[in-house]
Write a protein that holds these residues in place. Sequence first.
Motif: not given
Length: 87
Positions: A5, A44, A49-50
């Motif tokens: 990511r 996120k 973060s996601r």
Amino acid sequence: MRHSRNSKNYAVLRVWLKSHRVEAGLTVRTLAEKLEVPHSIVGKIEDGSRKMELFEFVEYCRAVGVDPRIGFNTLLNDVESQNSELL
């Protein structure tokens, strides 16, 4: 084949998503309300973060009023550009 990511491709996607959200005049919270998800999910995704599922991408695009195919084309162009640099 797996992409972190934190890869350049995801960074391109995150910038593209956020710019279209801002262009649509939506905050993270108002977009989250439209998507019926907690605002932390949108935050996120945008901060890396996601990861985002394919169908989430389509819903996100529709919520900000942009055709998801434009986003796919943006990513494909970026990937093709990276591949040509390797040759």
